[in-house]
Scaffold this active site. Structure first.
Site, PDB file in Angstrom:
ATOM      1  N   SER A  87      -2.366  10.061 -14.226  1.00 35.23           N
ATOM      2  CA  SER A  87      -3.124  10.924 -15.143  1.00 35.23           C
ATOM      3  C   SER A  87      -2.227  11.519 -16.223  1.00 35.23           C
ATOM      4  CB  SER A  87      -3.779  12.069 -14.378  1.00 35.23           C
ATOM      5  OG  SER A  87      -4.621  11.569 -13.383  1.00 35.23           O
TER       6      SER A  87
HETATM    7  N1  SAH Z   1      -2.874  10.817  -8.405  1.00 27.84           N
HETATM    8  C1  SAH Z   1      -2.297   9.595  -8.927  1.00 27.84           C
HETATM    9  C2  SAH Z   1      -3.181   8.859  -9.906  1.00 27.84           C
HETATM   10  C3  SAH Z   1      -4.435   8.413  -9.269  1.00 27.84           C
HETATM   11  S1  SAH Z   1      -5.219   6.980  -9.934  1.00 27.84           S
HETATM   12  C4  SAH Z   1      -0.923   9.835  -9.532  1.00 27.84           C
HETATM   13  O1  SAH Z   1      -0.446  10.971  -9.533  1.00 27.84           O
HETATM   14  O2  SAH Z   1      -0.315   8.859  -9.987  1.00 27.84           O
HETATM   15  C5  SAH Z   1      -6.403   6.798  -8.641  1.00 27.84           C
HETATM   16  C6  SAH Z   1      -5.879   6.152  -7.387  1.00 27.84           C
HETATM   17  O3  SAH Z   1      -6.913   6.211  -6.415  1.00 27.84           O
HETATM   18  C7  SAH Z   1      -5.542   4.682  -7.564  1.00 27.84           C
HETATM   19  O4  SAH Z   1      -4.221   4.443  -7.193  1.00 27.84           O
HETATM   20  C8  SAH Z   1      -6.529   3.972  -6.617  1.00 27.84           C
HETATM   21  O5  SAH Z   1      -5.986   2.815  -6.009  1.00 27.84           O
HETATM   22  C9  SAH Z   1      -6.806   5.069  -5.591  1.00 27.84           C
HETATM   23  N2  SAH Z   1      -8.054   4.927  -4.830  1.00 27.84           N
HETATM   24  C10 SAH Z   1      -9.248   4.432  -5.254  1.00 27.84           C
HETATM   25  N3  SAH Z   1     -10.151   4.478  -4.247  1.00 27.84           N
HETATM   26  C11 SAH Z   1      -9.511   5.020  -3.170  1.00 27.84           C
HETATM   27  C12 SAH Z   1      -9.911   5.320  -1.833  1.00 27.84           C
HETATM   28  N4  SAH Z   1     -11.138   5.068  -1.387  1.00 27.84           N
HETATM   29  N5  SAH Z   1      -8.995   5.885  -1.015  1.00 27.84           N
HETATM   30  C13 SAH Z   1      -7.721   6.135  -1.431  1.00 27.84           C
HETATM   31  N6  SAH Z   1      -7.301   5.858  -2.681  1.00 27.84           N
HETATM   32  C14 SAH Z   1      -8.174   5.320  -3.537  1.00 27.84           C
END
Ligand code: SAH
Length: 236
Positions: A87
């Site tokens: 983000s």
């Molecule tokens: N917080 C992160 C950015 C998140 S992007 C940072 O600091 O870099 C969103 C993430 O959620 C992605 O890596 C994606 O693979 C993950 N994601 C999507 N669905 C998910 C689920 N059901 N459980 C866990 N992670 C998930």
């Protein structure tokens, strides 16, 4: 000059030079990070001192793939591989601030991604549990968090839709992927007085960043905070 010395001296000079260049680069990243906090985060109204300190401390560039590192402190989200993104710095700070975290809190993050948001949380609270559905990202995040010494973060590879019943209740839950409905298991795992922040809405459209609070009586309240754009919460 003796033969071993003739060999050793140039190698030593190259080593010294790379160390100098690296120190120089770190120093300029530190400056960029300070500017990021002032211009992108404080300027937009984030005031929580512990959030500002964490944003100034965590080396964001080390959570970003090497070929993108030069852009680490820009006012934008960035790709981190596997079709996912880290983000924008302001969103990380804003989502952290709205959780009104306390030192003793136990926090669950869904969507570890790069591990950066987990590192920010870990400087503020007692314990961070973070779940990532993509195994390669979970592995990479676990490695970097360990290498940088964020010992109070545990990374789980798995579907965060179901949360971590064995670790519940949590004082705060942050979901960093968009979902049309709040996963019921996660609501259940929010303790009394707990706060959850989550982008609610359909993927690839603007979602509404929503703050959910469970009062000490158990009653749930919702507040829509801002329009945002996140990658979707997916299922295995
Ligand atoms: N917080 C992160 C950015 C998140 S992007 C940072 O600091 O870099 C969103 C993430 O959620 C992605 O890596 C994606 O693979 C993950 N994601 C999507 N669905 C998910 C689920 N059901 N459980 C866990 N992670 C998930």
């Amino acid at each position: 000059m003796k033969a071993p010395l003739r060999l050793f001296l140039p190698l030593f000079l190259v080593f010294l030079l790379t160390q100098c260049l690296r120190a120089n680069e770190e120093e300029s990243f530190t400056k960029e990070r300070k500017r990021m906090v002032e211009e992108q985060i404080e300027e937009r109204g984030v005031v929580d001192k512990q959030v500002l300190r964490a944003m100034e401390t965590v080396p964001r560039h080390l959570f970003i793939p090497e070929n993108m590192r030069a852009y680490s402190y820009l006012d934008t989200p960035l790709p981190i591989g596997s079709g996912q993104t880290i983000s924008q710095p302001y969103i990380v700070a804003f989502m952290t601030e709205v959780l009104t975290l306390k030192k003793g809190d136990k926090v669950l993050e869904i969507g570890t991604g790069s591990g950066y948001q987990a590192a920010i949380l870990s400087l503020i609270v007692r314990e961070v549990h973070t779940m990532e559905i993509k195994r390669d990202l979970a592995k990479r995040a676990r490695e970097i968090l360990q290498r940088l010494g964020y010992v109070n973060v545990t990374v789980y590879a798995g579907d965060g839709y179901l949360g971590l019943p064995g670790e519940a209740p949590f004082d705060a839950i942050m979901i960093t992927a968009a979902t049309p409905e709040i996963p019921p298991a996660l609501l259940d795992q929010l303790g009394p007085g707990g706060r959850m922040v989550v982008p609610v809405g359909q993927p690839s459209r603007t979602q509404s960043l929503t703050l959910i609070t469970r009062k000490s009586t158990g009653e749930i309240s919702k507040e829509e905070l801002a329009p945002v754009l996140f990658v979707p919460l997916t299922r295995d």
